[in-house]
Motif scaffolding. Structure first.
Motif, PDB file in Angstrom:
ATOM      1  N   LEU B 242       0.835  -1.200   0.000  1.00 22.61           N
ATOM      2  CA  LEU B 242       0.000   0.000   0.000  1.00 22.61           C
ATOM      3  C   LEU B 242       0.868   1.248   0.000  1.00 22.61           C
ATOM      4  O   LEU B 242       0.600   2.205  -0.739  1.00 22.61           O
ATOM      5  N   VAL B 258      -3.591  -4.603   0.221  1.00 19.69           N
ATOM      6  CA  VAL B 258      -4.522  -3.988   1.180  1.00 19.69           C
ATOM      7  C   VAL B 258      -5.767  -3.463   0.450  1.00 19.69           C
ATOM      8  O   VAL B 258      -6.902  -3.697   0.886  1.00 19.69           O
ATOM      9  N   VAL B 259      -5.563  -2.779  -0.658  1.00 20.73           N
ATOM     10  CA  VAL B 259      -6.709  -2.261  -1.422  1.00 20.73           C
ATOM     11  C   VAL B 259      -7.533  -3.417  -1.989  1.00 20.73           C
ATOM     12  O   VAL B 259      -8.759  -3.338  -2.055  1.00 20.73           O
ATOM     13  N   ASP B 262      -9.718  -4.476   0.825  1.00 22.01           N
ATOM     14  CA  ASP B 262     -10.709  -3.432   1.114  1.00 22.01           C
ATOM     15  C   ASP B 262     -11.851  -3.461   0.103  1.00 22.01           C
ATOM     16  O   ASP B 262     -13.029  -3.498   0.475  1.00 22.01           O
ATOM     17  N   ARG B 288       5.084 -14.433   2.161  1.00 24.88           N
ATOM     18  CA  ARG B 288       4.945 -13.561   3.330  1.00 24.88           C
ATOM     19  C   ARG B 288       3.825 -12.535   3.106  1.00 24.88           C
ATOM     20  O   ARG B 288       2.991 -12.302   3.987  1.00 24.88           O
ATOM     21  N   VAL B 289       3.794 -11.962   1.919  1.00 24.26           N
ATOM     22  CA  VAL B 289       2.748 -10.972   1.627  1.00 24.26           C
ATOM     23  C   VAL B 289       1.370 -11.648   1.632  1.00 24.26           C
ATOM     24  O   VAL B 289       0.388 -11.068   2.111  1.00 24.26           O
ATOM     25  N   GLU B 292       0.384 -12.089   5.227  1.00 24.16           N
ATOM     26  CA  GLU B 292      -0.006 -10.790   5.791  1.00 24.16           C
ATOM     27  C   GLU B 292      -1.389 -10.365   5.290  1.00 24.16           C
ATOM     28  O   GLU B 292      -2.171  -9.758   6.032  1.00 24.16           O
ATOM     29  N   ARG B 295      -4.043 -12.137   7.091  1.00 32.06           N
ATOM     30  CA  ARG B 295      -4.156 -11.529   8.421  1.00 32.06           C
ATOM     31  C   ARG B 295      -4.892 -10.186   8.340  1.00 32.06           C
ATOM     32  O   ARG B 295      -5.726  -9.881   9.200  1.00 32.06           O
ATOM     33  N   TYR B 296      -4.594  -9.406   7.323  1.00 24.73           N
ATOM     34  CA  TYR B 296      -5.271  -8.105   7.168  1.00 24.73           C
ATOM     35  C   TYR B 296      -6.777  -8.319   7.000  1.00 24.73           C
ATOM     36  O   TYR B 296      -7.583  -7.596   7.591  1.00 24.73           O
ATOM     37  N   LEU B 299      -8.266  -8.927  10.264  1.00 25.23           N
ATOM     38  CA  LEU B 299      -8.342  -7.728  11.097  1.00 25.23           C
ATOM     39  C   LEU B 299      -9.517  -6.837  10.717  1.00 25.23           C
ATOM     40  O   LEU B 299     -10.144  -6.217  11.572  1.00 25.23           O
ATOM     41  N   ILE B 300      -9.816  -6.747   9.421  1.00 23.20           N
ATOM     42  CA  ILE B 300     -10.870  -5.811   9.002  1.00 23.20           C
ATOM     43  C   ILE B 300     -12.172  -6.517   8.631  1.00 23.20           C
ATOM     44  O   ILE B 300     -13.207  -5.871   8.535  1.00 23.20           O
ATOM     45  N   ARG B 302     -15.035  -7.761   9.398  1.00 19.06           N
ATOM     46  CA  ARG B 302     -15.888  -7.846  10.585  1.00 19.06           C
ATOM     47  C   ARG B 302     -17.153  -8.651  10.350  1.00 19.06           C
ATOM     48  O   ARG B 302     -17.587  -9.395  11.203  1.00 19.06           O
TER      49      ARG B 302
END
Lengths: 112, 319
Positions: B242, B258-259, B262, B288-289, B292, B295-296, B299-300, B302
């Motif tokens: 990002l 990340v985008v 999202d 690794r990415v 991650e 995991r991201y 985290l978001i 919900r």
């Protein structure tokens, strides 16, 4: 969203709270730009105390990126402190930890 | 609908060097820790179940090429990166077994890494083959002819024996091609790129690569969320972090993991496949990415669960 402010040791400390998302990000950005101007006018550094931020989406990260860029242009030192574990992970995954000065606490940011 | 990845790397093909193979062998032997295996099956089980992807396999180095296999009917392919050569070999085998000889090929754009496989596509020399190109650019044919001019390649376009046609698609319109309803979106990339949404039999696939999502354009973001809405799989350009996408690599025409999460989360998509991997990255970096990114999403994510896949050359995803 409320943005508490205080000045300590040549630093303007602002403490947003709650969730920074699509809805709250515009107000967050507007307020941050105002405090950035105050910091610039007073030759202060700016510390964003994130301890009461529950969660910040990438919309919030965009705000931080833009404010950070503006701060650099104005030669205002900007730091982020007190992030919860979730926000620390998001900073790491997005690689924001590579460019933002991140501290565990406001006291650490003041000392750093 | 079966989605088959023939090439997943971005920008330029990446070959695996000898020292990388050596490091994988060493890591596998270290992981085995002196264990004895009584059969090749036992070894295969160890490799498949106990070794991580960067040790047991590779994400590959062929550039963009994705096949959408409906089980019968014409071939359908997105982009002709270097993975298109391998696809062509397999397609020739399948045609010999009775498969249709019509290829419907959707082009995101004509940068080298998306067209370089075409000069090595064996079926284009078969006079019984029909190749139907679809794309949003006016200069698609020019780009394909130009890369086969003598200064760059010894076989001119005119020598190809297949029946080749070019069809323009328009963003916002839906066309029916080979049993799929296909809609198009224009994307932010040098000389533009186009993303496609394929729907058939109640399943939906979005192919959206070489697409930068600007950090100050919420209207565009909302448009892509609608384009991805409830998709069974979104293939998404996750070339950069990002931070890089928003700073030093801004306007380079690519996006981030990340985008991807999202937008696909907002869209209610079921799965996203990380795609167009950065050629600087080795298998461990990509793994690794991927970890991650999972995991991201945790985290978001919900209210919904988006499954995060990381595309590799040879991967198949059934929808």
């Amino acid at each position: 969203m409320e943005l508490k402010q205080e000045t300590r040791e040549r630093a303007l400390i602002v403490a947003p709270n709650g969730v920074i998302d699509h809805d709250s990000a515009p107000a967050f950005e507007e307020q941050l730009h105002k405090v950035l101007k105050s910091a610039d006018d007073g030759a202060l550094s700016l510390i964003i105390d994130m301890k009461d931020i529950e969660y910040m989406s990438t919309v919030g990260l965009r705000v931080l990126m833009r404010v950070s860029k503006r701060a650099r242009e104005a030669s205002v030192d900007i730091k982020v402190a007190g992030m919860n574990a979730c926000m620390c992970e998001i900073f790491k995954i997005s690689r924001f930890d590579k460019v933002m000065q991140v501290f565990d606490t406001v006291d650490a940011a003041l000392a750093g | 609908m079966l989605v088959r990845f023939w090439g997943t790397r971005g920008s330029i093909p990446k070959a695996m060097r000898a020292e990388v193979v050596r490091s994988k062998v060493i890591a596998a032997l270290v992981a085995a820790d002196g264990r004895r295996f009584d059969s090749e099956t036992a070894v295969a089980r160890f490799v498949d179940e106990e070794l991580e992807m960067p040790v047991a396999g590779t994400y590959g180095g062929a550039t963009s090429c994705v096949e959408v296999d409906g089980g019968e009917g014409d071939f359908l392919v997105c982009d002709m990166g270097s993975g298109f050569r391998e696809f062509g070999i397999d397609a020739a085998r399948r045609m010999a077994e009775g498969h249709s000889k019509t290829f419907n090929i959707f082009m995101s754009h004509m940068h080298w890494d998306h067209i370089m496989g075409f000069p090595f596509f064996g079926p284009s020399f078969d006079p019984e083959v029909k190749i139907r190109f679809f794309g949003g650019h006016d200069d698609l044919e020019e780009a394909l002819r130009r890369q086969q001019e003598e200064i760059s390649f010894p076989v001119p376009f005119e020598w190809l024996k297949a029946n080749i046609e070019f069809n323009k698609v328009v963003p916002g319109e839906t066309v029916e091609v080979g049993g799929y309803q296909v809609s198009t979106v224009k994307q932010y990339h040098s000389h533009d790129s186009y993303g496609y949404r394929f729907e058939a039999g109640g399943k939906s696939l979005v192919y959206s690569t070489d697409s930068e999502h600007k950090d100050d354009d919420p209207e565009s973001e909302d448009m892509f969320v609608e384009f991805f809405r409830d998709a069974d799989l979104v293939i998404f350009d996750t070339m950069y972090s990002l931070l890089d996408a928003w700073t030093i690599k801004q306007d380079w025409g690519h996006s981030s993991n990340v985008v991807a999460v999202d937008l696909c989360s907002r869209a209610g998509a079921h799965r996203v496949a990380m795609f167009h991997h950065e050629p600087i990255h080795d298998d461990a970096d990509i793994h690794r990415v991927h970890t991650e990114t999972i995991r991201y999403e945790e985290l978001i994510g919900r209210n919904s669960r988006l499954e995060v896949l990381c595309a590799y050359d040879g991967m198949e995803v059934a929808l």
